[in-house]
Design an enzyme around this catalytic site. Structure first.
Site, mmCIF file in Angstrom:
data_model
loop_
_atom_site.group_PDB
_atom_site.id
_atom_site.type_symbol
_atom_site.label_atom_id
_atom_site.label_comp_id
_atom_site.label_asym_id
_atom_site.label_seq_id
_atom_site.Cartn_x
_atom_site.Cartn_y
_atom_site.Cartn_z
ATOM 1 N N CYS A 62 -22.111 -26.174 44.191
ATOM 2 C CA CYS A 62 -21.861 -25.395 42.968
ATOM 3 C C CYS A 62 -21.857 -26.295 41.731
ATOM 4 O O CYS A 62 -21.342 -27.408 41.758
ATOM 5 C CB CYS A 62 -20.530 -24.663 43.101
ATOM 6 N N CYS A 66 -14.542 -27.023 39.002
ATOM 7 C CA CYS A 66 -13.176 -26.575 39.329
ATOM 8 C C CYS A 66 -12.512 -27.647 40.213
ATOM 9 O O CYS A 66 -12.981 -27.894 41.331
ATOM 10 C CB CYS A 66 -13.210 -25.235 40.052
ATOM 11 N N CYS A 69 -11.739 -27.301 44.003
ATOM 12 C CA CYS A 69 -12.690 -26.640 44.896
ATOM 13 C C CYS A 69 -13.574 -27.589 45.712
ATOM 14 O O CYS A 69 -14.295 -28.424 45.149
ATOM 15 C CB CYS A 69 -13.581 -25.689 44.089
ATOM 16 N N CYS A 197 -10.305 -7.751 41.327
ATOM 17 C CA CYS A 197 -9.431 -8.575 42.144
ATOM 18 C C CYS A 197 -9.299 -9.866 41.363
ATOM 19 O O CYS A 197 -10.282 -10.591 41.199
ATOM 20 C CB CYS A 197 -10.081 -8.810 43.513
ATOM 21 N N ARG A 269 -1.882 -10.263 46.937
ATOM 22 C CA ARG A 269 -2.339 -10.894 48.185
ATOM 23 C C ARG A 269 -1.789 -12.305 48.347
ATOM 24 O O ARG A 269 -1.974 -13.154 47.473
ATOM 25 C CB ARG A 269 -3.877 -10.938 48.247
#
Ligand code: SAM
Ligand code: DTB
Ligand code: SF4
Length: 332
Positions: A62, A66, A69, A197, A269
């Site tokens: 990617c 981040c 990550c 979400c 969650r």
């Protein structure tokens, strides 16, 4: 006008300002959990947990940075990057998730944003997974208006796009996309008629105030996200956040409780990090108002408790996995 609060017998409290949210974090642990459980019971079956299974449909490589990550190309985490997964493999994984009892199937791609050429394959995945009778969720990075419309038209139920942390702390974690760009994508998702979400990560070295701010931003969105994942940072070797001071588990549980109070009708969650958590800690998260989990032995690239372990824990707590929406429709 403020609503009358049936359980406390008083007026509903106002948590729109930061000091009020900080005051919740400052409550004695038992008082905060009691409050959260009261709110929880006004809106939810307190013994039911929604189960979503994750699948990484495009792993690693990617372009974003981040710092939590393992999938960023900027960090050497030993992860092998892969192309978009073929449709038949996605269908097999979705069938397995359904057979295991999941009600939602969440497909994640390590993209900054989807490329136009990927959209036909992605929308086909949505159609096929939906046809199995599962709710669908995707997390593909930033979206244009058209991409949001295309996903919605294909029948996507939820789109996951996290704020991750407070606007103030955000720059310490990600430099390749702005907080405002995240808010813009969330607006596009909602405008296209999908459920959002959206949540974040606890344990990245942020202050309590950053957790409070993130939850305040979520609660002040034009519409509350229908689903709010609270992740505990999974520290991965090679990422810049490896070695950061871990969050005190009680502070993590407090974050769940404040999320429940500020976002009473959203699924909250208990997301990444359960593999590193004791059964007792997870039970306290449920008491604090968590009513959704990632279910299945893998998150995107890291481990999650297996199905049997989770079902055993839920059984020991007298809890159960929420029935899929279509099953409820058939039953009524
Ligand atoms: N690339 C897309 C994006 O960033 O929107 C979708 C996938 S991304 C992996 C989805 C979310 O997973 C991130 O926003 C972050 O909140 C969470 N996440 C990623 N790595 C994590 C980690 N090591 N621990 C906890 N949560 C993590
Ligand atoms: C979310 O909030 N957490 C999930 C999901 N949305 C996509 C991802 C957690 C990833 C944990 C690290 C990994 O397995 O790569
Ligand atoms: Fe890429 Fe998403 Fe990981 Fe950020 S969180 S590096 S955007 S896969």
């Amino acid at each position: 006008m403020a609503d009358y609060n049936v359980i406390s017998g008083g007026m509903k409290e106002d948590y729109s300002q930061l000091p009020q949210v900080m005051a919740l974090f400052a409550l004695p642990f038992n008082d905060l959990l009691f409050k959260a459980q009261q709110v929880h019971r006004q809106h939810w079956d307190a013994n039911s947990v929604q189960a979503s299974t994750l699948l990484s449909i495009k792993t690693g490589g990617c372009a974003e940075d981040c710092s939590y990550c393992p999938q960023s190309a900027k960090y050497d985490t030993g992860l092998k990057a892969s192309k978009l997964m073929p449709l038949d493999e996605v269908i097999t994984a979705a069938k397995n998730a359904k057979a295991a009892g999941a009600s939602r199937f969440c497909m994640g791609a390590a993209w900054r944003e989807p490329k136009e050429r990927d959209m036909p394959a992605v929308t086909e995945m949505i159609r096929e997974v939906k046809a199995l009778g599962l709710e669908t969720c995707m997390t593909l990075g930033m979206l244009s208006d058209k991409q949001a419309d295309d996903l919605s038209e294909a029948g996507l139920d939820y789109y996951n796009h996290n704020l991750d942390t407070s606007p103030e702390f955000y720059g310490n974690i990600i430099t390749t996309r702005t907080y405002q760009e995240r808010l813009d994508t969330l607006e596009r998702v909602a405008n296209a008629g999908m459920k959002t979400c959206c949540g974040g990560i606890v344990g990245m070295g942020e202050k309590i105030e950053d957790r409070a701010k993130m939850l305040q931003v979520l609660s002040q969105l034009p519409k509350h996200p229908e689903s709010v994942p609270i992740n505990m940072l999974v520290q991965v070797e090679g990422t810049p956040l490896k070695g950061v001071q871990a969050v005190d588990i009680f502070d993590f549980i407090r974050t769940i409780a404040v999320a429940r109070i500020l976002l009473p009708k959203s699924y909250v969650r208990l997301s990444a990090g359960r593999e590193q958590m004791s059964d007792e800690a997870q039970a306290l998260c449920f008491l604090a108002g968590a009513n959704s989990i990632f279910y299945g032995e893998k998150l995107l690239t890291t481990a999650n408790p297996g199905k049997d372990k989770d079902l055993e824990l839920l059984e020991r707590l007298g809890m159960h996995v929420e029935a899929p929406v279509h099953a409820l429709k058939v039953a009524s």
